[in-house]
Each structure stands twice: as C-alpha cells, then as structure tokens.
Motif scaffolding. Structure first.
Motif, PDB file in Angstrom:
ATOM      1  N   UNK A 221       0.903  -1.265  -0.083  1.00  0.00           N
ATOM      2  CA  UNK A 221      -0.057  -0.236  -0.057  1.00  0.00           C
ATOM      3  C   UNK A 221       1.035   1.159   0.130  1.00  0.00           C
ATOM      4  N   UNK A 222       0.982   1.797  -1.183  1.00  0.00           N
ATOM      5  CA  UNK A 222       2.171   3.057  -1.388  1.00  0.00           C
ATOM      6  C   UNK A 222       1.658   4.136  -0.630  1.00  0.00           C
ATOM      7  N   UNK A 223       2.586   5.037  -0.182  1.00  0.00           N
ATOM      8  CA  UNK A 223       2.118   6.359   0.615  1.00  0.00           C
ATOM      9  C   UNK A 223       1.228   7.151  -0.458  1.00  0.00           C
ATOM     10  N   UNK A 224       1.556   6.943  -1.705  1.00  0.00           N
ATOM     11  CA  UNK A 224       0.830   7.730  -2.589  1.00  0.00           C
ATOM     12  C   UNK A 224      -0.596   7.247  -2.567  1.00  0.00           C
ATOM     13  N   UNK A 225      -0.826   5.843  -2.448  1.00  0.00           N
ATOM     14  CA  UNK A 225      -2.257   5.291  -2.353  1.00  0.00           C
ATOM     15  C   UNK A 225      -3.107   5.864  -1.301  1.00  0.00           C
ATOM     16  N   UNK A 226      -2.067   6.030  -0.038  1.00  0.00           N
ATOM     17  CA  UNK A 226      -2.930   6.591   1.311  1.00  0.00           C
ATOM     18  C   UNK A 226      -3.082   7.895   1.161  1.00  0.00           C
ATOM     19  N   UNK A 227      -2.262   8.632   0.652  1.00  0.00           N
ATOM     20  CA  UNK A 227      -2.745  10.090   0.220  1.00  0.00           C
ATOM     21  C   UNK A 227      -3.694  10.356  -0.538  1.00  0.00           C
ATOM     22  N   UNK A 228      -3.944   9.731  -1.545  1.00  0.00           N
ATOM     23  CA  UNK A 228      -5.094   9.762  -2.432  1.00  0.00           C
ATOM     24  C   UNK A 228      -6.458   9.260  -1.747  1.00  0.00           C
ATOM     25  N   UNK A 229      -6.248   8.307  -1.067  1.00  0.00           N
ATOM     26  CA  UNK A 229      -7.362   7.888  -0.296  1.00  0.00           C
ATOM     27  C   UNK A 229      -7.623   8.995   0.934  1.00  0.00           C
ATOM     28  N   UNK A 230      -6.816   9.586   1.502  1.00  0.00           N
ATOM     29  CA  UNK A 230      -7.296  10.582   2.637  1.00  0.00           C
ATOM     30  C   UNK A 230      -7.864  11.740   1.875  1.00  0.00           C
ATOM     31  N   UNK A 231      -7.372  12.204   0.603  1.00  0.00           N
ATOM     32  CA  UNK A 231      -7.730  13.277  -0.224  1.00  0.00           C
ATOM     33  C   UNK A 231      -9.223  13.118  -0.639  1.00  0.00           C
ATOM     34  N   UNK A 232      -9.587  11.899  -0.880  1.00  0.00           N
ATOM     35  CA  UNK A 232     -10.885  11.656  -1.400  1.00  0.00           C
ATOM     36  C   UNK A 232     -11.869  11.644   0.006  1.00  0.00           C
ATOM     37  N   UNK A 233     -11.572  10.816   0.743  1.00  0.00           N
ATOM     38  CA  UNK A 233     -12.285  11.032   2.191  1.00  0.00           C
ATOM     39  C   UNK A 233     -12.664  12.464   2.673  1.00  0.00           C
ATOM     40  N   UNK A 234     -11.615  13.359   2.487  1.00  0.00           N
ATOM     41  CA  UNK A 234     -11.848  14.675   2.890  1.00  0.00           C
ATOM     42  C   UNK A 234     -12.462  15.609   1.854  1.00  0.00           C
ATOM     43  N   UNK A 235     -12.440  15.205   0.651  1.00  0.00           N
ATOM     44  CA  UNK A 235     -12.862  16.005  -0.351  1.00  0.00           C
ATOM     45  C   UNK A 235     -14.676  15.583  -0.456  1.00  0.00           C
ATOM     46  N   UNK A 236     -14.835  14.435   0.177  1.00  0.00           N
ATOM     47  CA  UNK A 236     -16.219  13.826   0.338  1.00  0.00           C
ATOM     48  C   UNK A 236     -16.778  14.305   1.764  1.00  0.00           C
ATOM     49  N   UNK A 237     -16.360  14.976   2.342  1.00  0.00           N
ATOM     50  CA  UNK A 237     -16.816  15.438   3.888  1.00  0.00           C
ATOM     51  C   UNK A 237     -16.268  14.911   4.927  1.00  0.00           C
TER      52      UNK A 237
END
Length: 280
Positions: A221-237
C-alpha cells in the motif's frame, strides 16, 4: 488515570497480558458470533479491568486482523486491545474465514466482517457497547475489511438482518489495503468484483473520522495510495488524518517488528480516539 498518550509496557505470559508496572489486566470474554457452513466464528472482547455487565456502555473498536485474506488470527491486535481496555474502551477482535482456515475467497471475508459489525450493533447493550461510538480498525487486509464495512455496499452474508447497520462510526487503519484496482493490491484475486470491493473506489458523501497510519516504504500500500485515499475522504466531507512513517515497510506497526514505531502508532491511535471523545 493514565494520561492520554501514555504507552504501557507490556509482556506476555501465555494468553494473559501482564504489565510490569502493576496495571490491572483487562477482563476478556470469548463468544461465538456466527456459525456458517458448520464453522463457529469467535469474537474476543477486551473490557476495562473490573468491568461488569451492570456498568454503563462504553465506546468500542472492532479490530480485524491482517493476513492478505489468506491467514491470520484474532490475537493480531492483542496489544492494542489491551491498551485500549486499560484506557477505558472495549476492544473486539472477531475471527473471520480466510483462504487458509476455510478455503474462502476475499468476498466471503468481507461477508464475515459485516456480520461481526452487525452482531455488535444488534447486541450492543448486552455487550456493554455504546453504538454511537463504535469504531472499526485493522491492519493490511484487516484494514481493508474495516474500510469496506464503511464504504462498500453489498457483500452481505445470507441470513444477515440487513436492517442492522454494519458501518462503523470511525476508522482506525494500519497500512490498510484500500485500492483493489490493477494499480492496487489483490486485483488478481478480486478482479471479478474489484470495483465494488475497493474502498478507494466507493467513497461517497461521508462525515466519517478516519486515521490512517502507513510507511513510505510499503510496497503493498504505497504512501501515494494512502494520500489519494485521505484526499478523497476529505473531499467528500470526511476527516482523514494520515500519518506516514519514513523508512517503514508493510506491517511495521506490529510490536514484534519495530517497537519504537509500534509505540508511536499506539500513541497516534490513542490521541485520535481522545479527539473523538472515545477516550478520556
């Protein structure tokens, strides 16, 4: 009472966790939460020392063990569960079927995880759990199961009461498998249903608080994947806190791997749960 970010020194004596500083040991119960195809699935519950059934309900977290949906067992989060029980929460570690234990595919692992969450919600009062403060967590594939309970529809076990929710109120994730696409993890095993199975690809509007801890040398699970996941969670509220540990590989959070990093991940988990009001 211990302060919020205290890390308790711990050793093991058989299956009983003891502490050299003299702390009381948790009260531990084991129950069967599900029987499927003749197999009984166990759930291990860690209660604060001295807890009784007459006590008020407490915040809780359900930890799913890791192992790539292939193996693993419910002792995986014994250390974290003991810590949280000593701090005043209930920690719950359910068994689920794996490739090694029951020759099942990953979708059935998720069925069991959702059954476990529904069991806790349905029996919250009897178990002493505050259903308004019920988190889920896990490491690696166990982190996937926790996140998929939150974000992925379907994968419901036959016979489950679907009127009972399976979605946690918060997520505590350790190097979680969150992308099951060809670019992520496990695609070769879940290709027939990966789009519905992948937490990253099913994040809708949410207010969920999430903690993700991972290492920047993780090849699963790359750090980039984790960052993308965190971004998407935050963008959705949602509210996703991401902690990336330099030089750390997959599974670093386990006590047997990197003791200092284990302690740091324990402190970060503790502080996150304090911020939610789950811990004092």
């Amino acid at each position: 009472m211990k302060t919020a970010n205290t890390v308790y020194p711990q050793t093991h004596d058989g299956s009983r966790v003891v502490s050299p500083d003299g702390c009381d040991t948790p009260t531990i119960r084991s129950i069967i939460y599900k029987t499927v195809d003749g197999a009984d699935l166990e759930m291990k519950l860690y209660y604060p020392p001295g807890w009784t059934a007459e006590a008020e309900t407490l915040p809780a977290v359900v930890f799913f063990f890791g192992g790539g949906w292939n193996g693993g067992n419910i002792t995986h989060f014994d250390m974290q569960s003991t810590h949280l029980a000593r701090r005043g929460m209930i920690a719950i570690c359910p068994q689920y079927r794996t490739k090694t234990s029951h020759d099942v595919t990953p979708d059935l692992c998720l069925q069991d995880a959702k059954s476990a969450m529904r069991y806790v919600y349905a029996n919250a009062e009897k178990l002493g759990v505050d259903p308004v403060k019920l988190a889920a967590g896990g490491g690696s594939a166990g982190g996937h199961l926790a996140a998929a309970c939150a974000f992925c529809d379907g994968f419901d076990a036959p016979g489950d009461d679907l009127s009972i929710d399976c979605k946690p109120k918060a997520l505590v994730l350790f190097n979680p498998v969150i992308d099951n696409s060809e670019a992520g993890y496990g695609y070769d095993r879940v290709s027939a249903y990966w789009q519905a199975f992948s937490p990253m690809h099913n994040i809708g509007k949410t207010s969920l608080p999430v903690l993700v801890q991972t290492g920047d040398k993780d090849t699963c699970v790359s750090a980039e994947t984790a960052q993308a996941f965190a971004r998407k969670v935050n963008e959705n509220g949602g509210d996703c806190k991401l902690v990336i540990y330099p030089g750390m590989e997959h599974g670093f959070f386990n006590f047997c791997r990197e003791v200092n990093r284990y302690q740091q991940t324990l402190e970060a988990m503790d502080a996150f749960l304090v911020s939610l009001g789950y811990l004092a």
